[in-house]
Write a protein that holds these residues in place. Sequence first.
Motif: not given
Length: 191
Positions: A8-11, A113-115, A121-127
């Motif tokens: 999933l994350i690899s997408r 995970l952020f560490k 963290e960037t992916l989460c922010r953009m999402s």
Amino acid sequence: MENEIVKLISRFLELIDEEAQAFAECIPIRCFKKGHILLKEGQISRDSYFVIDGCIRKYYIIDGEERTTEFYVEDESIASLQSYKNKTPANHYFECVEDSRLAVLNDEKEQELFKRVPRYETLCRMSMESDYGEQQEALAKFIISSPEARYRNLLETRPDLLQRVPQYHLASYLGVKPESLSRIRKRLAKK
């Protein structure tokens, strides 16, 4: 077999082995039965979710009546951000409308995970920015639309919900009584 979370994350991110292992260790997949309440009003949200399979409903109880404000289906994130981040009691509910498989993440594992995977963290922010923009547009459209226009929009943008969600939940989501939704459907069927 490759871990489903890693797949999933690899997408969204190309992962090296160490990063893939971090996701596999930190994000379990859990199954919940139809009717299960993931979060109740007054509880502090400890988890955020990503829908792999299923449908989750967000609702409030206003004057003893349930008012549905959102449905989350496959490939959508679910979080009670105010409660989750500020550790304050939620003012709404999350309920499984169908049997559901969800990726579950708590704040401790998220920080880990952020560490371990700083790009996450960037992916989460953009999402979150994207989700926030979509929510702003959806709210504005809801406010300026008539109930019939809301139903037509639902037919165009989320037709799967008509088969997956009971009519009384759809009526609540559209801001009408079930009888009014029936009249709207009949009127549109005649056109």
